[in-house]
Design an enzyme around this catalytic site. Structure first.
Site, mmCIF file in Angstrom:
data_model
loop_
_atom_site.group_PDB
_atom_site.id
_atom_site.type_symbol
_atom_site.label_atom_id
_atom_site.label_comp_id
_atom_site.label_asym_id
_atom_site.label_seq_id
_atom_site.Cartn_x
_atom_site.Cartn_y
_atom_site.Cartn_z
ATOM 1 C CG ASN A 10 53.398 75.677 45.539
ATOM 2 O OD1 ASN A 10 53.527 76.086 46.695
ATOM 3 N ND2 ASN A 10 52.703 76.339 44.616
ATOM 4 C CD1 TRP A 11 53.814 70.395 50.033
ATOM 5 C CD2 TRP A 11 54.534 70.807 52.127
ATOM 6 N NE1 TRP A 11 54.424 69.245 50.503
ATOM 7 C CE2 TRP A 11 54.879 69.478 51.784
ATOM 8 C CE3 TRP A 11 54.893 71.283 53.386
ATOM 9 C CZ2 TRP A 11 55.548 68.632 52.657
ATOM 10 C CZ3 TRP A 11 55.569 70.440 54.259
ATOM 11 C CH2 TRP A 11 55.892 69.123 53.901
ATOM 12 C CE LYS A 12 49.169 75.577 44.878
ATOM 13 N NZ LYS A 12 48.159 75.794 43.875
ATOM 14 C CG HIS A 96 52.221 80.131 42.352
ATOM 15 N ND1 HIS A 96 50.848 80.270 42.446
ATOM 16 C CD2 HIS A 96 52.457 78.821 42.101
ATOM 17 C CE1 HIS A 96 50.294 79.083 42.271
ATOM 18 N NE2 HIS A 96 51.240 78.187 42.059
ATOM 19 C CD GLU A 98 47.722 79.439 44.146
ATOM 20 O OE1 GLU A 98 48.489 79.297 45.111
ATOM 21 O OE2 GLU A 98 47.257 78.470 43.495
ATOM 22 C CD GLU A 168 52.664 76.212 38.563
ATOM 23 O OE1 GLU A 168 52.724 75.072 39.045
ATOM 24 O OE2 GLU A 168 52.404 77.219 39.237
ATOM 25 N N GLY A 174 44.965 73.418 40.346
ATOM 26 C CA GLY A 174 43.993 73.042 41.368
ATOM 27 C C GLY A 174 42.610 72.713 40.820
ATOM 28 C CB SER A 214 45.675 69.284 37.595
ATOM 29 O OG SER A 214 44.788 70.254 38.146
ATOM 30 N N GLY A 235 51.261 70.959 43.232
ATOM 31 C CA GLY A 235 50.562 71.487 44.404
ATOM 32 C C GLY A 235 49.905 70.362 45.188
ATOM 33 N N GLY A 236 48.619 70.174 44.957
ATOM 34 C CA GLY A 236 47.818 69.221 45.743
ATOM 35 C C GLY A 236 48.456 67.851 45.922
HETATM 36 P P1 PGA Z 1 48.157 71.918 41.591
HETATM 37 O O1 PGA Z 1 49.010 73.270 41.864
HETATM 38 O O2 PGA Z 1 49.154 70.819 41.346
HETATM 39 O O3 PGA Z 1 47.377 71.693 42.865
HETATM 40 O O4 PGA Z 1 47.293 72.162 40.406
HETATM 41 C C1 PGA Z 1 50.165 73.561 41.124
HETATM 42 C C2 PGA Z 1 50.748 74.872 41.542
HETATM 43 O O5 PGA Z 1 49.983 75.814 41.828
HETATM 44 O O6 PGA Z 1 51.984 75.031 41.614
#
Ligand code: PGA
Length: 251
Positions: A10-12, A96, A98, A168, A174, A214, A235-236
């Site tokens: 997930n590149w956001k 998600h 966010e 999640e 993050g 994470s 994500g990251g």
């Molecule tokens: P993260 O993000 O791996 O950077 O914690 C995961 C996500 O929000 O899908």
């Protein structure tokens, strides 16, 4: 019951086209030997065409991170399921944390999006997860149950089988704090119980549940060793081809 491992990035809201293109060129050669695992990159709308071109004919699938539930219309700034398919997406992340917490998406809206995605043959990844204060108040199961029940509302068994769930915990996204593999596995097993109550045991055993929050090259192996963890939403650590490759190639 063996579920095919499903590793999704997930590149956001990161990367511009040139960066996406160079990632794709490197990543597709690094993972070309991967078999029996599903690999997905979910990127911003503007990056989908360039990624679709790069991933065409490879073992990497493409997804979006949100959409609106209408096919078309006067919805300035929104994107429809048909437009996502047209741009090369096969999957779409919905709900998600966010989206829920920054943009105020409700379970009801997310359910409409899940149904619309399925109607147009886009495969949803439905995200669920509790806030830190909810976990500390012992409400994790209640929160996750509501999100699953509301998210799947009105879906037939056949439709439910096309949905992937991503658990999640919001406090782990993050932050560098991961749920322990044991904690994650126990929530995943609880989600399976909820699914078996809505549908049946067989259906609950077939639906894949990813863990997210994470996920890194350092913790993927112990997470994937757990029986109810079927993959990861990353994500990251999905932004760099080498770290996401290590995650895709978990042991
Ligand atoms: P993260 O993000 O791996 O950077 O914690 C995961 C996500 O929000 O899908």
């Amino acid at each position: 019951m063996s579920r095919k491992p499903f590793l999704a990035g997930n590149w956001k809201m990161y990367k511009i086209s040139s960066e996406a293109e160079s990632f794709a060129k490197e990543f597709k050669s690094l993972v070309s030997d991967v078999k029996d695992r599903d690999i997905l990159i979910c990127a911003s709308f503007t990056l989908l065409p360039v990624l679709a071109k790069e991933f065409n004919g490879t073992n990497i699938m493409l997804g979006a991170q949100n959409m609106y539930f209408e096919k078309e219309g006067a919805f300035t700034g929104e994107v429809s399921p048909l437009q996502l398919i047209d741009a090369g997406a096969k999957y779409v992340i919905l709900g998600h944390s966010e989206r829920r917490h920054i943009f105020g998406e409700t379970d009801e809206l997310i359910n409409k999006k899940v149904k619309a995605a399925l109607q147009y043959n886009l495969l949803p990844i439905l995200c669920v997860g509790e806030l830190l204060e909810e976990r500390e108040a012992g409400k994790t199961e209640a929160v996750v149950k509501t999100q699953v029940v509301e998210g799947f509302k009105g879906l037939s068994k056949d439709e439910a089988l096309k949905v992937t769930i991503a658990y999640e915990p919001v406090w782990a996204i993050g932050t560098g704090k991961t749920a322990t593999p044991e904690d994650a596995d126990s929530v995943h097993s609880f989600i399976r119980k909820v699914l078996s109550e809505i549908y049946d045991k067989d259906t609950s055993e077939k639906i894949r549940i990813q863990y997210g929050g994470s996920v890194k090259p350092e913790n993927i192996d112990s997470l994937m060793a757990k029986p109810n963890i079927d993959g990861a939403l990353v994500g990251g650590a999905s932004l760099k081809a080498d770290s996401f490759t290590r995650i895709v190639k978990f042991n």
